[in-house]
Design a protein around this motif. Structure first.
Motif, PDB file in Angstrom:
ATOM      1  N   ILE B 328      -9.072 -30.072  43.786  1.00 60.00           N
ATOM      2  CA  ILE B 328      -8.427 -29.118  44.697  1.00 60.00           C
ATOM      3  C   ILE B 328      -8.266 -29.726  46.097  1.00 60.00           C
ATOM      4  N   GLN B 329      -9.236 -30.550  46.460  1.00 58.13           N
ATOM      5  CA  GLN B 329      -9.158 -31.202  47.778  1.00 58.13           C
ATOM      6  C   GLN B 329      -8.099 -32.304  47.780  1.00 58.13           C
ATOM      7  N   GLY B 330      -7.608 -32.625  46.617  1.00 54.90           N
ATOM      8  CA  GLY B 330      -6.593 -33.678  46.528  1.00 54.90           C
ATOM      9  C   GLY B 330      -7.199 -35.057  46.474  1.00 54.90           C
ATOM     10  N   SER B 331      -8.536 -35.151  46.259  1.00 56.91           N
ATOM     11  CA  SER B 331      -9.181 -36.465  46.179  1.00 56.91           C
ATOM     12  C   SER B 331      -8.909 -37.095  44.807  1.00 56.91           C
ATOM     13  N   SER B 332      -9.075 -38.398  44.762  1.00 53.29           N
ATOM     14  CA  SER B 332      -8.886 -39.089  43.482  1.00 53.29           C
ATOM     15  C   SER B 332     -10.028 -38.736  42.527  1.00 53.29           C
ATOM     16  N   LEU B 333      -9.642 -38.517  41.304  1.00 50.40           N
ATOM     17  CA  LEU B 333     -10.667 -38.183  40.305  1.00 50.40           C
ATOM     18  C   LEU B 333     -11.281 -39.434  39.693  1.00 50.40           C
ATOM     19  N   ASP B 334     -10.718 -40.590  40.079  1.00 51.77           N
ATOM     20  CA  ASP B 334     -11.221 -41.836  39.498  1.00 51.77           C
ATOM     21  C   ASP B 334     -12.667 -42.083  39.883  1.00 51.77           C
ATOM     22  N   ASP B 335     -13.024 -41.631  41.062  1.00 52.57           N
ATOM     23  CA  ASP B 335     -14.377 -41.900  41.562  1.00 52.57           C
ATOM     24  C   ASP B 335     -15.335 -40.754  41.282  1.00 52.57           C
ATOM     25  N   THR B 336     -14.841 -39.698  40.645  1.00 52.56           N
ATOM     26  CA  THR B 336     -15.690 -38.525  40.396  1.00 52.56           C
ATOM     27  C   THR B 336     -16.059 -38.482  38.916  1.00 52.56           C
ATOM     28  N   PRO B 337     -17.351 -38.296  38.621  1.00 52.18           N
ATOM     29  CA  PRO B 337     -17.692 -38.163  37.197  1.00 52.18           C
ATOM     30  C   PRO B 337     -16.936 -36.986  36.585  1.00 52.18           C
ATOM     31  N   PHE B 338     -16.304 -37.258  35.448  1.00 50.87           N
ATOM     32  CA  PHE B 338     -15.491 -36.202  34.814  1.00 50.87           C
ATOM     33  C   PHE B 338     -16.214 -35.697  33.564  1.00 50.87           C
ATOM     34  N   PRO B 339     -16.279 -34.373  33.413  1.00 57.15           N
ATOM     35  CA  PRO B 339     -17.025 -33.836  32.270  1.00 57.15           C
ATOM     36  C   PRO B 339     -16.425 -34.287  30.931  1.00 57.15           C
ATOM     37  N   GLY B 340     -17.311 -34.551  29.986  1.00 49.84           N
ATOM     38  CA  GLY B 340     -16.830 -34.889  28.642  1.00 49.84           C
ATOM     39  C   GLY B 340     -16.216 -33.654  28.002  1.00 49.84           C
ATOM     40  N   ASN B 341     -15.403 -33.860  26.979  1.00 47.61           N
ATOM     41  CA  ASN B 341     -14.766 -32.739  26.266  1.00 47.61           C
ATOM     42  C   ASN B 341     -13.880 -31.876  27.162  1.00 47.61           C
ATOM     43  N   LEU B 342     -13.414 -32.463  28.218  1.00 53.38           N
ATOM     44  CA  LEU B 342     -12.505 -31.717  29.097  1.00 53.38           C
ATOM     45  C   LEU B 342     -11.343 -32.641  29.488  1.00 53.38           C
ATOM     46  N   GLN B 343     -10.188 -32.035  29.651  1.00 51.05           N
ATOM     47  CA  GLN B 343      -9.018 -32.810  30.094  1.00 51.05           C
ATOM     48  C   GLN B 343      -8.361 -32.048  31.233  1.00 51.05           C
ATOM     49  N   LEU B 344      -7.726 -32.806  32.107  1.00 57.11           N
ATOM     50  CA  LEU B 344      -6.920 -32.165  33.148  1.00 57.11           C
ATOM     51  C   LEU B 344      -5.479 -32.609  32.951  1.00 57.11           C
ATOM     52  N   TRP B 345      -4.599 -31.624  32.840  1.00 58.84           N
ATOM     53  CA  TRP B 345      -3.194 -31.910  32.573  1.00 58.84           C
ATOM     54  C   TRP B 345      -2.311 -31.352  33.684  1.00 58.84           C
ATOM     55  N   LYS B 346      -1.191 -32.055  33.893  1.00 63.85           N
ATOM     56  CA  LYS B 346      -0.204 -31.564  34.865  1.00 63.85           C
ATOM     57  C   LYS B 346       1.142 -31.420  34.151  1.00 63.85           C
ATOM     58  N   SER B 347       1.776 -30.294  34.369  1.00 64.38           N
ATOM     59  CA  SER B 347       3.034 -30.049  33.650  1.00 64.38           C
ATOM     60  C   SER B 347       4.186 -30.839  34.263  1.00 64.38           C
ATOM     61  N   ASP B 348       5.008 -31.370  33.387  1.00 63.13           N
ATOM     62  CA  ASP B 348       6.146 -32.185  33.835  1.00 63.13           C
ATOM     63  C   ASP B 348       7.199 -32.182  32.738  1.00 63.13           C
ATOM     64  N   PRO B 349       8.099 -31.223  32.745  1.00 63.68           N
ATOM     65  CA  PRO B 349       9.054 -31.077  31.635  1.00 63.68           C
ATOM     66  C   PRO B 349       9.929 -32.311  31.441  1.00 63.68           C
ATOM     67  N   ASP B 350      10.338 -32.519  30.212  1.00 63.96           N
ATOM     68  CA  ASP B 350      11.291 -33.589  29.916  1.00 63.96           C
ATOM     69  C   ASP B 350      12.495 -32.992  29.184  1.00 63.96           C
ATOM     70  N   GLU B 351      13.273 -33.810  28.519  1.00 67.56           N
ATOM     71  CA  GLU B 351      14.503 -33.303  27.891  1.00 67.56           C
ATOM     72  C   GLU B 351      14.235 -32.280  26.797  1.00 67.56           C
ATOM     73  N   LEU B 352      13.147 -32.471  26.085  1.00 67.18           N
ATOM     74  CA  LEU B 352      12.841 -31.524  25.011  1.00 67.18           C
ATOM     75  C   LEU B 352      12.336 -30.208  25.573  1.00 67.18           C
ATOM     76  N   GLY B 353      11.554 -30.320  26.634  1.00 66.76           N
ATOM     77  CA  GLY B 353      11.038 -29.087  27.230  1.00 66.76           C
ATOM     78  C   GLY B 353       9.742 -29.294  27.957  1.00 66.76           C
ATOM     79  N   GLY B 354       8.894 -28.269  27.931  1.00 68.25           N
ATOM     80  CA  GLY B 354       7.616 -28.326  28.638  1.00 68.25           C
ATOM     81  C   GLY B 354       6.782 -29.480  28.133  1.00 68.25           C
ATOM     82  N   HIS B 355       6.135 -30.154  29.064  1.00 68.20           N
ATOM     83  CA  HIS B 355       5.410 -31.361  28.696  1.00 68.20           C
ATOM     84  C   HIS B 355       4.294 -31.545  29.708  1.00 68.20           C
TER      85      HIS B 355
END
Lengths: 422, 420
Positions: B328-355
């Motif tokens: 949320i602060q806009g910091s890089s997540l590369d340096d932050t331990p990320f929980p296992g079994n979790l993913q963070l996704w950002k929506s970015d539609p393409d020609e087929l649709g939502g992606h």
């Protein structure tokens, strides 16, 4: 709405003479207020004949035929699972294989076969009869004893019949009278005994309708439409249009043209119900079904020819016979009578029908306004006055093309009830 | 223009997820939309210019309801629609379609034996057998009922802060798909401070009012003056007003989340249990979804969880809140331990649709999903998507056996494009 309505699956054969009888049974059961579904096996018949025409070696062909029949049985089982019928009623040659019959028994679904064939010709009954809960037949001794010997103890003698709403006197147009009318007529397949019997009538005003008359050159002018099959509706018109309908029971023998057999064919009842005059050959079981003043009979071809001469010029006598025969059919020999007797017998032999399974009335969501609309719709669909909501829905589902707003609303209501109330 | 009917008999979220199909068809004819009566006011509000038909679908069709349906069906018959799009694999809407010529119906057609699915619907259903690799958003599944649908990027506005504060959706219809209130309170607190103390609107139905009260108790008292509890206090119009212009909407997979995306509100969603962002994630560009990715997810909504809510544990891990805070602060997540079994996704539609593009976490289904997506592009006769992610990741061409399960004998032997 009858409280004793049953869910009945009628399994038609893929082809043959018992096919229309299956439809008549279904019609009668429906008019009695039961919820009837047809397993319309004839729809699958083209696939079966297609297999045969592939020109496969016999071993491979037989294997494929068996696989095909297994598939048909699976389709019947799917129907059973969906409908949960109280009774599966099969007509002779209905495609229920042994595995399916055993499965139905294991699952407590009652089964009945109406074997409307001559047991001497179609002898496969030995294998199948014990697998049905009830075996109804059109012949008596010694067939009944034979069935018992083969392990089937629930045997009902159930002669054939007519469907009066269908087999009835009809008004014909002038064109139809011209097409179907004749001094004499015969409708049926060209069995050897008939070929011999009718040669004497060649050249007379005698129309022969029906198939399997190939090679009968002497009667070529009498055979209509080159021996094409005649549908049931046209049959009724032919009966009505002919002064004398000859009804000679089939026989593979030529030594005895009048075979003096036992069972009475469906045409006897159908002609009578149509109010048509017939000359029918004597059968051992005919006397208990019709009186001597109700049907004019013959015991030999000589007598047949003599009676043709006699009745040709006596319309009032023909009318008297026809009227009495029709009354007898309406009183005792309709498919509704037969189905009532069958259901009663099944209950006697296998236990009473489950009362708890009686159908509910129209859904409560349908107010009185809808009731009257529903009645009109029931009539429009050609269903009987005791038809249930289920019957109406089944009929609507089977219709092709767009439905109107009432019909669509009812289908929706049925689906809604299935989704939210069941 | 000849009239067209779309029949969408499902719920709140589905109504919003039909948007791409509706906007596509709106350009092709006089568009009519049949919906459940309860959603008709919302449909009229969010889809101006489309004629809305209210049907008694889910509430008991009593005598009056049946009469109303009958009138509606009579009107439909008069309108003589050139095309009907039945969006629901449901005996209810399919029964309603019996008043049309089957040939005019797309999606799910009635037949004497039940429902028939289009070739497109069948293919996507088959793909859902491997749900974790599901490549298609529901919005696009419906959009491709029509040929050449509106470009995905034109469906929803780009999300941007509207100055109206933070919206917090308390729960969805399925409790298991929602975060527990204490965790939601932590998330709300975290976002509140990151956004410099905006107003907070608590959103939900009357059933969520106890949750709202509990959430309030769990929030620091100095936040209380900023909180407005709207749970059970909005009608459809009120809900649209409450969501419109928000700076951010925090939500599980809900209809309100789709409303946020529809209105261009940045969505921060948390998907667990049966919710999968690739299926029903917020539509548009720039929304974020935190997705549970344990082996058993996504599960079936109707099935009892026998894994001890493992998917929820991913959100309860100690790494989650710091990672969320960094994001949320806009910091890089590369340096932050990320929980296992979790993913963070950002929506970015393409020609087929939502992606969705993966921002953090591990996606074990990337290759298969990518393959399936390309397969769908081919099916929908679109130009292949030029995915930068694909190029970056340097994915090899899919192995032939990867798609073998997609095909059945009937596809090869029976007429293509048939309904069955």
């Amino acid at each position: 709405m009858s409280q004793d309505s049953l869910r009945i699956l009628v399994v038609l054969p893929m082809y043959g003479g018992s096919l229309p009888i299956g439809r008549y049974c279904a019609g009668a059961l429906q008019s009695m207020g039961h919820s009837v579904r047809l397993f319309d096996a004839p729809l699958l018949y083209p696939a079966f004949t297609g297999l045969q025409r592939l020109g496969l070696p016999p071993a491979a062909g037989n294997q494929l035929e068996n696989s095909f029949l297994q598939l048909v049985s699976q389709a019947i089982w799917a129907h059973v699972q969906a409908l949960e019928p109280h009774l599966v009623l099969a007509l002779a040659q209905a495609p229920l294989n042994r595995h399916l019959l055993q499965r139905l028994r294991r699952n407590g679904v009652r089964t009945a076969m109406w074997f409307v064939e001559d047991y001497r010709i179609f002898d496969y009954w030995r294998l199948y009869a014990p697998l049905y809960d009830i075996f109804a037949v059109i012949q008596k001794k010694p067939f009944v004893d034979e069935l018992v010997r083969h392990g089937q103890h629930n045997v009902l003698y159930l002669p054939l019949a007519a469907l009066p709403d269908f087999h009835r006197p009809v008004e014909l147009t002038a064109q139809e009278r011209l097409e179907y009318g004749a001094d004499m007529a015969f409708l049926g397949a060209g069995y050897p005994n008939r070929r011999l019997a009718f040669r004497h009538l060649a050249g007379k005003n005698f129309k022969i309708w029906g198939s399997d008359w190939e090679g009968e050159s002497l009667l070529a002018d009498n055979i209509q439409r080159r021996g094409a099959r005649v549908g049931e509706e046209e049959s009724v018109k032919i009966y009505n249009a002919s002064k004398i309908n000859i009804n000679l029971h089939s026989s593979l023998q030529t030594t005895d043209i009048v075979s003096h057999g036992d069972f009475v064919n469906p045409r006897t009842f159908e002609l009578a119900a149509a109010g048509a005059f017939q000359l029918v050959d004597e059968r051992s079981l005919l006397g208990e079904l019709f009186g001597a003043d109700e049907l004019a009979t013959f015991t030999s071809v000589t007598e047949l020819y003599a009676k043709i001469d006699h009745f040709s010029s006596r319309p009032e006598e023909r009318e008297a016979y026809a009227g009495k025969a029709r009354n007898r059919v309406l009183r005792e020999h309709t498919y509704a009578h037969r189905m009532a007797a069958l259901l009663e017998y099944i209950a006697q032999r296998t236990g009473p029908w489950p009362r708890g399974a009686a159908k509910a009335d129209f859904p409560p969501e349908l107010g009185p306004d809808f009731h009257s609309e529903l009645e009109r719709l029931t009539h429009k669909l050609g269903l009987g006055p005791h038809s249930s909501f289920e019957d109406v829905i089944a009929c609507l589902r089977g219709r092709s093309g767009p439905l109107d707003e009432l019909e669509t609303s009812l289908l929706f209501l049925d689906e809604w009830r299935k989704q939210y109330l069941k | 223009m000849p009239p067209i009917l779309v029949l969408q008999g499902a719920r709140f979220g589905d109504l919003l997820q039909s948007k791409r199909l509706l906007l596509t068809l709106k350009n092709r004819g006089e568009l009519h939309l049949g919906v459940d009566k309860s959603l008709a006011p919302l449909a009229r509000h969010i889809y101006p210019g489309i004629e809305i038909h209210a049907l008694n679908i889910h509430a008991g069709p009593d005598r009056q309801g049946l009469e109303e349906n009958k009138k509606c069906l009579a009107l439909w018959r008069e309108l003589d629609f050139q095309a009907v799009y039945n969006c629901n694999f449901s005996p209810l809407t399919t029964a309603l379609c019996r008043c049309f010529d089957p040939e005019r119906i797309t999606g799910y057609r009635p037949s004497a034996s039940g429902m028939l699915r289009s070739s497109w619907a069948r293919t996507v259903f088959r793909m859902s057998e491997r749900r974790r690799a599901t490549p298609l958003n529901l919005v696009d599944f419906w959009a491709h009922f029509a040929s050449d649908p509106l470009p995905a990027r034109e469906v929803n506005p780009l999300p941007r802060s509207g100055g109206q504060g933070l919206g917090v959706v308390l729960a969805g219809r399925e409790a298991r798909r929602s975060l527990p209130v204490p965790l939601l309170a932590e998330i709300a607190r975290c976002v509140f401070y990151a956004l410099d103390g905006p107003r907070i609107r608590l959103l939900g139905s009357k059933a969520e009012r106890p949750s709202a009260r509990r959430l309030m108790r769990l929030l620091p008292s100095k936040i209380h003056p900023h909180v407005e509890d709207l749970s059970g206090r909005t009608d459809w119009r009120g809900l649209v007003g409450a969501v419109e212009g928000l700076d951010m909407l925090v939500s599980p997979d809900t209809g309100t989340m789709h409303l946020g995306a529809h209105l261009g509100v940045p969505v921060l969603a948390f998907f667990l249990s049966s919710a999968l962002c690739h299926e029903t994630g917020p539509y548009g560009r720039g929304h974020h979804v935190w997705q549970a990715a344990c082996d058993c997810a996504p599960c079936l909504e109707s099935a009892v969880c026998r894994a001890g809510l493992r998917c929820l544990k991913a959100f309860l891990a100690k790494e989650f809140l710091p990672a969320l805070n960094s994001f949320i602060q806009g910091s890089s997540l590369d340096d932050t331990p990320f929980p296992g079994n979790l993913q963070l996704w950002k929506s970015d539609p393409d020609e087929l649709g939502g992606h969705f593009q993966l921002c953090a976490g591990v996606d074990g289904c990337a290759q298969e999903r990518d393959f399936l997506r390309r397969h769908l592009v081919n099916l929908s006769r679109l130009p292949p998507a030029d995915s930068p992610r694909k190029a970056k990741a340097g994915l090899a061409d899919p192995l032939p056996e990867m798609g073998a399960w997609l095909y059945q004998d009937a596809d090869w032997m029976l007429p293509p494009g048939r309904y069955c």
